[in-house]
Design an enzyme around this catalytic site. Structure first.
Site, PDB file in Angstrom:
ATOM      1  N   GLU A   1       0.849  -1.190   0.000  1.00  0.00           N
ATOM      2  CA  GLU A   1       0.000   0.000   0.000  1.00  0.00           C
ATOM      3  C   GLU A   1       0.883   1.238   0.000  1.00  0.00           C
ATOM      4  O   GLU A   1       2.114   1.141   0.013  1.00  0.00           O
ATOM      5  CB  GLU A   1      -0.950  -0.023   1.201  1.00  0.00           C
ATOM      6  CG  GLU A   1      -1.939  -1.186   1.138  1.00  0.00           C
ATOM      7  CD  GLU A   1      -2.949  -1.181   2.271  1.00  0.00           C
ATOM      8  OE1 GLU A   1      -2.919  -0.252   3.098  1.00  0.00           O
ATOM      9  OE2 GLU A   1      -3.755  -2.112   2.345  1.00  0.00           O
TER      10      GLU A   1
ATOM     11  N   ARG B   1      -0.527   8.419   9.647  1.00  0.00           N
ATOM     12  CA  ARG B   1      -0.349   6.974   9.798  1.00  0.00           C
ATOM     13  C   ARG B   1       0.017   6.290   8.489  1.00  0.00           C
ATOM     14  O   ARG B   1      -0.620   6.530   7.463  1.00  0.00           O
ATOM     15  CB  ARG B   1      -1.624   6.338  10.359  1.00  0.00           C
ATOM     16  CG  ARG B   1      -1.549   4.814  10.451  1.00  0.00           C
ATOM     17  CD  ARG B   1      -2.746   4.232  11.156  1.00  0.00           C
ATOM     18  NE  ARG B   1      -3.996   4.379  10.438  1.00  0.00           N
ATOM     19  CZ  ARG B   1      -4.410   3.574   9.467  1.00  0.00           C
ATOM     20  NH1 ARG B   1      -3.655   2.568   9.077  1.00  0.00           N
ATOM     21  NH2 ARG B   1      -5.579   3.766   8.898  1.00  0.00           N
TER      22      ARG B   1
ATOM     23  N   HIS C   1      -8.647   9.650   4.441  1.00  0.00           N
ATOM     24  CA  HIS C   1      -8.295   8.638   3.444  1.00  0.00           C
ATOM     25  C   HIS C   1      -8.625   9.192   2.066  1.00  0.00           C
ATOM     26  O   HIS C   1      -9.698   9.755   1.859  1.00  0.00           O
ATOM     27  CB  HIS C   1      -9.077   7.342   3.696  1.00  0.00           C
ATOM     28  CG  HIS C   1      -8.504   6.159   2.997  1.00  0.00           C
ATOM     29  ND1 HIS C   1      -8.602   5.982   1.634  1.00  0.00           N
ATOM     30  CD2 HIS C   1      -7.811   5.080   3.471  1.00  0.00           C
ATOM     31  CE1 HIS C   1      -8.000   4.851   1.300  1.00  0.00           C
ATOM     32  NE2 HIS C   1      -7.510   4.284   2.395  1.00  0.00           N
TER      33      HIS C   1
ATOM     34  N   HIS D   1     -10.788   9.390   8.191  1.00  0.00           N
ATOM     35  CA  HIS D   1     -10.540   7.956   8.276  1.00  0.00           C
ATOM     36  C   HIS D   1      -9.920   7.513   9.599  1.00  0.00           C
ATOM     37  O   HIS D   1     -10.286   6.477  10.135  1.00  0.00           O
ATOM     38  CB  HIS D   1      -9.627   7.543   7.124  1.00  0.00           C
ATOM     39  CG  HIS D   1      -9.338   6.076   7.057  1.00  0.00           C
ATOM     40  ND1 HIS D   1     -10.327   5.124   6.888  1.00  0.00           N
ATOM     41  CD2 HIS D   1      -8.164   5.387   7.148  1.00  0.00           C
ATOM     42  CE1 HIS D   1      -9.784   3.924   6.857  1.00  0.00           C
ATOM     43  NE2 HIS D   1      -8.477   4.044   7.037  1.00  0.00           N
TER      44      HIS D   1
ATOM     45  N   ARG E   1      -0.795   8.827   2.374  1.00  0.00           N
ATOM     46  CA  ARG E   1      -2.208   9.199   2.289  1.00  0.00           C
ATOM     47  C   ARG E   1      -2.438  10.706   2.293  1.00  0.00           C
ATOM     48  O   ARG E   1      -3.293  11.218   1.569  1.00  0.00           O
ATOM     49  CB  ARG E   1      -2.971   8.558   3.453  1.00  0.00           C
ATOM     50  CG  ARG E   1      -3.159   7.083   3.287  1.00  0.00           C
ATOM     51  CD  ARG E   1      -3.851   6.464   4.457  1.00  0.00           C
ATOM     52  NE  ARG E   1      -4.088   5.040   4.197  1.00  0.00           N
ATOM     53  CZ  ARG E   1      -4.584   4.196   5.073  1.00  0.00           C
ATOM     54  NH1 ARG E   1      -4.904   4.617   6.287  1.00  0.00           N
ATOM     55  NH2 ARG E   1      -4.772   2.938   4.758  1.00  0.00           N
TER      56      ARG E   1
END
Length: 433
Positions: free
Chosen positions: A111, A363, A225, A328, A267
């Site tokens: 990811e 994160r 997100h 998110h 992100r």
């Protein structure tokens, strides 16, 4: 009604369940869930769980986490997270979590902001699978009792020592007295108009911490997100389009079909580019395209996303998915040490309600479930060692005169007012101010 127990766990997501399973079987444990016991953000997690690919990956995994977090992470917490990731994933496998495998062993996907493939997964419903298995294990334990639809409204305390909690279930006050209490109440998504979180996750643990002068940290660090399924309804949970779709090669395009960003950046950066692209093209959303991939692959790898998008009129095998950022994750929370201990004695906090400092300002993808696993196990092991010398201190609260709605509004307003003071730019994103 009064209950007396050794350990009270507030929350039944991954952090609450895993801490319960790591407590000694000779301890009496009471768990409460605000809604249904499986109504948590854990069950919504799609992508997977990060894990070091052997000890040679520890330094790179650490660096990826620090870089994504803008180097504002607590380095000691990051080292603990990374170094203990392998043991915790092994423990999940022993508990029965059947991550995807091939003839060589566990399969790994990638990811955003990860340098290599290091994420274990179960189809595109990893969190749901982990939740199911942990919950079934907890329900099989004779020493653990779960109360559903039981809402925390206040903690019990004696000076700076937590002695339990006041809850409301079926309009009845329940005072739960405990040697040790654990907050595993999740994040803050329910106070946002657009969020991928369960609507009942409204930051109750953090609000109660603020009201009781328990130390909090980094409350201005809120993650959006980049790819939630776009629809124009407000105050409804947005369906997450997993970052693993981009990890498998999905492309972000604008309304002219043009690619405009490296999809595997962190992100916050991808979200920033999407917001800029919406302004530039005067559109409400962008698109995530996987239609060039094999249908067989998409149906096998992303069955849940395929079905949910189809319910909303989009066949991902034939057309791009409309997406837009949504709140998110919360990097801030109750300040804790490396064992989840808060500034109040006998009170722990695990998972998204806590702030270990591991995420820094942003994160890294798929580090959330891992954090809940690593630090809840560490905390449970510490409780096992220290609880023998503790006694339940009965703190008699006065009868609550206010309604449950009063406490819901109180907690929401305390949190919203605090966040608005720190982040005025999110005011319009919140349900109310």
């Amino acid at each position: 009604m009064e209950l007396i127990t050794d350990v009270l766990i507030i929350g039944t997501g991954v952090a609450g369940l895993y801490s319960a399973l790591n407590l000694s079987d000779n301890l009496n444990v009471v768990m409460i869930s605000k809604g249904r016991k499986d109504e948590c953000n854990t069950a919504l997690a799609q992508g997977g769980i990060s894990v070091a690919r052997g000890y040679t990956d520890i330094d790179l995994f650490t660096e990826d986490t620090l870089k994504a977090g803008k180097y504002e992470n607590d380095i000691d917490a990051v080292k603990v997270l990374v170094e203990e990731s392998i043991d915790n994933i092994s423990a999940l496998c022993k508990l029965g979590v059947d991550f995807e495998r091939d003839i060589e062993g566990l399969c790994f996907t990638r990811e955003g902001a990860h340098s290599i493939n290091r994420i274990v997964y179960y189809k595109d419903i990893t969190g749901k699978r982990v939740e199911e298995i942990l919950l079934n294990k907890v329900k099989s334990k004779n020493n653990i009792t779960i109360y559903e639809n039981c809402e925390l409204v206040e903690i019990l305390k004696n000076n700076n020592m937590c002695t339990g909690a006041i809850c409301i279930k079926d309009n009845e006050q329940i005072d739960i007295h405990a040697k040790v209490s654990i907050l595993a109440t999740g994040g803050i998504g329910g106070i946002f108009k657009n969020s991928t979180n369960q609507r009942i996750i409204t930051g109750d643990g953090i609000s109660i911490a603020i009201r009781n002068n328990i130390k909090v940290k980094n409350l201005d660090y809120i993650q959006f997100h980049p790819t939630a399924f776009f629809d124009e309804s407000l105050n409804s949970r947005k369906f997450l389009i997993s970052e693993s779709i981009r990890g498998e090669g999905g492309k972000l395009i604008n309304n002219r079909g043009e690619r405009f960003v490296d999809e595997l950046l962190s992100r916050d950066i991808v979200t920033k580019h999407i917001c800029e692209e919406k302004i530039k093209t005067n559109s409400k959303n962008v698109y995530l395209d996987v239609s060039f991939m094999s249908k067989d692959f998409l149906l096998k790898r992303f069955p849940n996303i395929y079905e949910e998008c189809l319910k909303n009129g989009v066949d991902i095998c034939k057309e791009p998915i409309p997406v837009s950022p949504a709140q998110h994750y919360f990097m801030g929370g109750i300040d804790v040490n490396l064992y989840g201990q808060t500034s109040m004695s006998n009170l722990y906090a695990f998972g998204e309600v806590s702030c270990t400092g591991v995420h820094g300002a942003n994160r890294l993808a798929s580090n959330s479930l891992l954090e809940g696993l690593v630090f809840s196990r560490r905390g449970a092991e510490k409780i096992n060692k220290e609880i023998k010398s503790m006694q339940v201190k009965i703190t008699k609260p006065e009868k609550i005169q206010c309604t449950l709605d009063y406490y819901k509004n109180l907690n929401r307003d305390v949190l919203i007012n605090t966040l608005c003071k720190l982040r005025g730019d999110i005011r319009n994103e919140l349900v109310t101010c």
